[in-house]
Design a protein around this motif. Sequence first.
Motif, PDB file in Angstrom:
ATOM      1  N   LYS A  84      53.370  20.342  37.294  1.00  0.00           N
ATOM      2  CA  LYS A  84      54.732  19.831  37.383  1.00  0.00           C
ATOM      3  C   LYS A  84      54.929  18.454  36.757  1.00  0.00           C
ATOM      4  N   ALA A  85      53.836  17.829  36.323  1.00  0.00           N
ATOM      5  CA  ALA A  85      53.981  16.468  35.803  1.00  0.00           C
ATOM      6  C   ALA A  85      52.880  16.163  34.799  1.00  0.00           C
ATOM      7  N   ILE A  86      53.160  15.167  33.981  1.00  0.00           N
ATOM      8  CA  ILE A  86      52.184  14.619  33.040  1.00  0.00           C
ATOM      9  C   ILE A  86      51.868  13.206  33.509  1.00  0.00           C
ATOM     10  N   THR A  87      50.581  12.877  33.570  1.00  0.00           N
ATOM     11  CA  THR A  87      50.165  11.567  34.077  1.00  0.00           C
ATOM     12  C   THR A  87      49.261  10.878  33.056  1.00  0.00           C
ATOM     13  N   MET A  88      49.523   9.595  32.848  1.00  0.00           N
ATOM     14  CA  MET A  88      48.655   8.766  32.012  1.00  0.00           C
ATOM     15  C   MET A  88      48.105   7.641  32.874  1.00  0.00           C
ATOM     16  N   LYS A  89      46.793   7.349  32.686  1.00  0.00           N
ATOM     17  CA  LYS A  89      46.151   6.242  33.379  1.00  0.00           C
ATOM     18  C   LYS A  89      45.527   5.308  32.346  1.00  0.00           C
ATOM     19  N   ILE A  90      45.888   4.024  32.442  1.00  0.00           N
ATOM     20  CA  ILE A  90      45.449   3.024  31.467  1.00  0.00           C
ATOM     21  C   ILE A  90      44.819   1.863  32.228  1.00  0.00           C
ATOM     22  N   PRO A  91      43.569   1.496  31.945  1.00  0.00           N
ATOM     23  CA  PRO A  91      43.003   0.291  32.573  1.00  0.00           C
ATOM     24  C   PRO A  91      43.770  -0.952  32.113  1.00  0.00           C
ATOM     25  N   ILE A  92      44.099  -1.836  33.055  1.00  0.00           N
ATOM     26  CA  ILE A  92      44.790  -3.072  32.689  1.00  0.00           C
ATOM     27  C   ILE A  92      43.867  -3.922  31.818  1.00  0.00           C
ATOM     28  N   GLY A  93      44.391  -4.308  30.669  1.00  0.00           N
ATOM     29  CA  GLY A  93      43.596  -5.081  29.716  1.00  0.00           C
ATOM     30  C   GLY A  93      42.967  -4.233  28.640  1.00  0.00           C
TER      31      GLY A  93
ATOM     32  N   ASN B 192      44.177  -0.857  41.661  1.00  0.00           N
ATOM     33  CA  ASN B 192      42.776  -0.950  41.235  1.00  0.00           C
ATOM     34  C   ASN B 192      42.663  -1.257  39.743  1.00  0.00           C
ATOM     35  N   LYS B 193      43.497  -2.208  39.315  1.00  0.00           N
ATOM     36  CA  LYS B 193      43.485  -2.659  37.916  1.00  0.00           C
ATOM     37  C   LYS B 193      43.732  -1.522  36.930  1.00  0.00           C
ATOM     38  N   THR B 194      44.543  -0.544  37.377  1.00  0.00           N
ATOM     39  CA  THR B 194      44.866   0.604  36.530  1.00  0.00           C
ATOM     40  C   THR B 194      46.371   0.850  36.569  1.00  0.00           C
ATOM     41  N   ILE B 195      46.931   1.154  35.407  1.00  0.00           N
ATOM     42  CA  ILE B 195      48.338   1.558  35.303  1.00  0.00           C
ATOM     43  C   ILE B 195      48.388   3.085  35.371  1.00  0.00           C
ATOM     44  N   THR B 196      49.219   3.596  36.274  1.00  0.00           N
ATOM     45  CA  THR B 196      49.405   5.047  36.370  1.00  0.00           C
ATOM     46  C   THR B 196      50.875   5.360  36.099  1.00  0.00           C
TER      47      THR B 196
ATOM     48  N   ILE C 251      55.456  -0.811  29.319  1.00  0.00           N
ATOM     49  CA  ILE C 251      55.016  -1.070  30.690  1.00  0.00           C
ATOM     50  C   ILE C 251      54.484  -2.491  30.767  1.00  0.00           C
ATOM     51  N   GLU C 252      54.937  -3.169  31.791  1.00  0.00           N
ATOM     52  CA  GLU C 252      54.547  -4.571  31.987  1.00  0.00           C
ATOM     53  C   GLU C 252      54.019  -4.731  33.409  1.00  0.00           C
ATOM     54  N   THR C 253      52.790  -5.242  33.537  1.00  0.00           N
ATOM     55  CA  THR C 253      52.179  -5.394  34.857  1.00  0.00           C
ATOM     56  C   THR C 253      52.801  -6.577  35.596  1.00  0.00           C
ATOM     57  N   PRO C 254      52.608  -6.634  36.916  1.00  0.00           N
ATOM     58  CA  PRO C 254      53.159  -7.767  37.683  1.00  0.00           C
ATOM     59  C   PRO C 254      52.533  -9.086  37.246  1.00  0.00           C
ATOM     60  N   PHE C 255      53.194 -10.172  37.602  1.00  0.00           N
ATOM     61  CA  PHE C 255      52.769 -11.529  37.258  1.00  0.00           C
ATOM     62  C   PHE C 255      51.407 -11.845  37.865  1.00  0.00           C
ATOM     63  N   GLU C 256      50.529 -12.418  37.077  1.00  0.00           N
ATOM     64  CA  GLU C 256      49.213 -12.853  37.539  1.00  0.00           C
ATOM     65  C   GLU C 256      49.012 -14.315  37.143  1.00  0.00           C
ATOM     66  N   GLN C 257      48.888 -15.163  38.145  1.00  0.00           N
ATOM     67  CA  GLN C 257      48.770 -16.606  37.866  1.00  0.00           C
ATOM     68  C   GLN C 257      47.430 -16.918  37.211  1.00  0.00           C
ATOM     69  N   VAL C 258      47.457 -17.881  36.276  1.00  0.00           N
ATOM     70  CA  VAL C 258      46.238 -18.323  35.590  1.00  0.00           C
ATOM     71  C   VAL C 258      46.166 -19.843  35.656  1.00  0.00           C
TER      72      VAL C 258
ATOM     73  N   THR D 213      51.013  -6.037  28.797  1.00  0.00           N
ATOM     74  CA  THR D 213      52.082  -5.176  28.286  1.00  0.00           C
ATOM     75  C   THR D 213      51.474  -4.140  27.350  1.00  0.00           C
ATOM     76  N   ILE D 214      51.951  -2.903  27.505  1.00  0.00           N
ATOM     77  CA  ILE D 214      51.510  -1.831  26.607  1.00  0.00           C
ATOM     78  C   ILE D 214      52.697  -0.918  26.335  1.00  0.00           C
ATOM     79  N   ASN D 215      52.868  -0.515  25.078  1.00  0.00           N
ATOM     80  CA  ASN D 215      53.956   0.370  24.666  1.00  0.00           C
ATOM     81  C   ASN D 215      53.397   1.784  24.530  1.00  0.00           C
ATOM     82  N   LEU D 216      53.538   2.573  25.587  1.00  0.00           N
ATOM     83  CA  LEU D 216      53.005   3.932  25.584  1.00  0.00           C
ATOM     84  C   LEU D 216      53.977   4.889  24.915  1.00  0.00           C
ATOM     85  N   PHE D 217      53.392   5.947  24.378  1.00  0.00           N
ATOM     86  CA  PHE D 217      54.186   6.961  23.682  1.00  0.00           C
ATOM     87  C   PHE D 217      53.739   8.323  24.187  1.00  0.00           C
ATOM     88  N   LEU D 218      54.704   9.128  24.645  1.00  0.00           N
ATOM     89  CA  LEU D 218      54.405  10.471  25.151  1.00  0.00           C
ATOM     90  C   LEU D 218      55.318  11.477  24.461  1.00  0.00           C
TER      91      LEU D 218
END
Length: 816
Positions: free
Chosen positions: A298-307, A246-250, A352-359, A327-332
């Motif tokens: 038990k875990a730490i989760t980050m959610k980032i909207p793509i873009g 859903n256009k979100t990086i988890t 983190i690098e999202t999958p290929f999206e054709q343009v 691409t985003i360089n996250l820091f935890l």
Amino acid sequence: TGPMSSECLGSLLRITLSADYFEDKYLSLFVVDQSGTAWELDGAMAAQCGYTVTYTTWRSIQLHASALSCHSHSEKDVFTVTLQIKASHTPDMSNATTHLKTASCHYGPWSPREIICENNYMEVSVRREVPQTIKDFVQDEPEDWTPVFPEAKAEEASIWQIAFHQPEEKRALLVSNAWSAGYGLNTTDSRVLLRVPYTAAQVQLVKDQGINFSVLRSSTFYKYQWVILMVDTAVACPVDGVDYMNKTITWTVPKYIPPLSAGMTSFKDVLVEAGVDLRKLSAKEMASRKYVLLNELKAITMKIPIGAEGGYYKTSVSNGQLGVKYTINLFLEHQWEDNKWGLTKQSIIKEIETPFEQVEVAITNNLNLSAGLMNVTVGTFLPDAELVNLTIEGVVVAVPEAVQHGYLIHRTRYANGSKAYVIQVPLDAPSVKKEYMREDMRAYTLNVTLTFIIYPSSETFVVPVIALSAVKDAVLPRARGVCDGRNLHLIITRGNVDQNWLPFISDWHLTQEAAQKYNYILRDNGTHLAISVPFLSPHVSYEGFHTSAIKASFYLTLKDGITLAQRRDFSVSCIFSPSELIQCLPNGTVIITAIKLVGGEDLDTALLVLRDRQCKPSLVTEKTATFKFNVNTCGTSRKLNSTTMTYENEVLYFRPGNDIPIYQLKFLCFYAVKQTADLQYESKKNPPPSIKPGSGCLALSLKLFKEKSYSEPYQESEYPVVKYLREALYFEVELLQPKDARLDLNLDDCWATNSQSQDSLPQWHILIHGCENNKDSYRTVFHKVNYSLRVKFPQHLKRFEVRMFAFVQGTSLLQE
């Protein structure tokens, strides 16, 4: 800040190389130690020594250096790194310029255990704790270490060996062997450090809570005075745990994984912070960027909207298709307390690098007609893509050399760093294809392939550019036709669209070789195409056969040389005398040519005969049959009067089984019985001119001209001509044949009708017995004819002017 800038970010130093300064240059990076020795920073050395080199979409280069990196200098919680960069415009690094950057950062206080998970290595550093009883012990002979443990070094504090704990075995490596295997080891007065590349042989892949970790279980032995001490240097870093939905990086990172929690019975979270590019973000900043940080049991989760802000898109290629990846360089940073170590600090840097999206690449064509230029805008493109060459008509041309082919290339930069390329090409450039479309339209097509390179991967991709512009500048070929005594001539003036159009007669391509076969004359000088064909030719059509005239027509078609599509039709029609068909030779031989008329296509010329059906043609073509015979044969009849002998015969065509001819051509030959010439040589004066009646064949033309100058007649394609009442009409009557200077042309009667039939009613006489009609409200005006290049015999022409009128009955206009 110059070509380089630095920033301290916790236990890491970041040095950024400016894209504006180092763009389009080849670089070599070195780390300089305290002695001044420069160590080249390749991939293996960087992972072993605590350095990471990354590229951003802005084409800048970033270097991360750990506080305990190799060849750095540490003193009182301040570490210093000196970076040397060599930059050159050529791959062999000739004429390279050298740049130095020294940066220092303060870091402290240290936690008992600190773990760094970088993109290319894992690092663990632990506090060295020496029991008090050992500290109080005084060693008398420090040199005794060497004979007891030859492998151990004699320094006061040094790592001796490292032991790896693997399920199947335990393996120990001395320091020298560990360095050779790619491991990084270091000690300070207070800490022991182990650095492990992800590719090291003893690294295991362990799954916890569905997430894979790179794990190294190890114990490091180091010497303190006369004893050997051991510390736990286990390290673990997550390698996946990223989902895209859903256009979100988890990104999910489990807490307290077994390799890091061995021997512990209690845990307590102290701090969980996150950010981007090594910068920690506050809760408010995260909310503004729509980031979500969840610290669960038990875990730490980050959610980032793509873009989202903080990341960037970079160019990518998959199976030759152009696309992007976000691409985003996250820091935890996660700090926790336990009963074994006290406080542990784990810093995870995750690219983190999202999958290929054709343009799709946008291509916009803006025609600058006034300048004669095609302006084609290609893009936009991300900053990491650069145009390097063009393929023009199969030839690869570098961007700087494109101007030699008529191509001007401009790069347009936008505020967000993206760019587009504008290609300017003249419409008349050889590589711009020109094609006739319709009427006065021409299509200009630019077909060029652009090749791009992606930095820093050096991948390439191509963008085919096909731009079409329709321009109203087509000049079509035009033709004029003329005839002489025995030939029809068609002269075509070429336009700007017919360079590849070919002449055809119906479906027959008219080449030089084909023209010679039929004694045609074909001339083409690039600007004009001229065709001359004899009156009696296979490709001439005949119609309107009368005793006084034969209408002969020649048709020519121009077709596209590639598609053979029909482009333009031309024709020339002329009136010939029937005398062209017959020759009455003095020896009594008659040569008569019969022609097939339009509408008689089913007539077989080979079956034509004379009155004596045994007399058949001596020469047959598809449209003609020629007979050659003596006047005393073939059923020829004769008639004698006082001065001439007249011979008569007919060319006939009979359908099989029918004695009534469907084709009948009667012809006559006249021979003088006696001729007398009287010579009065005594007279010194010429006899007065006299006119004697005679008979013969005349060829006349009637033309309507546009102006009183009689310089330009209306062409066949311009009829019908529209004129207003009382507007002048300029007529010219010309004697075409014979060209005899002794002849004068005199007009007797000339009248107008309401239809094309000359005998139809009503009629109005324009000339009566060579004079104007005195009943006309607007009298016919005669114009004098003078000698000119066109008019060789003025006495063969008559010109007169008539005012436009209409036929009426009562008050109603008569229509045809």
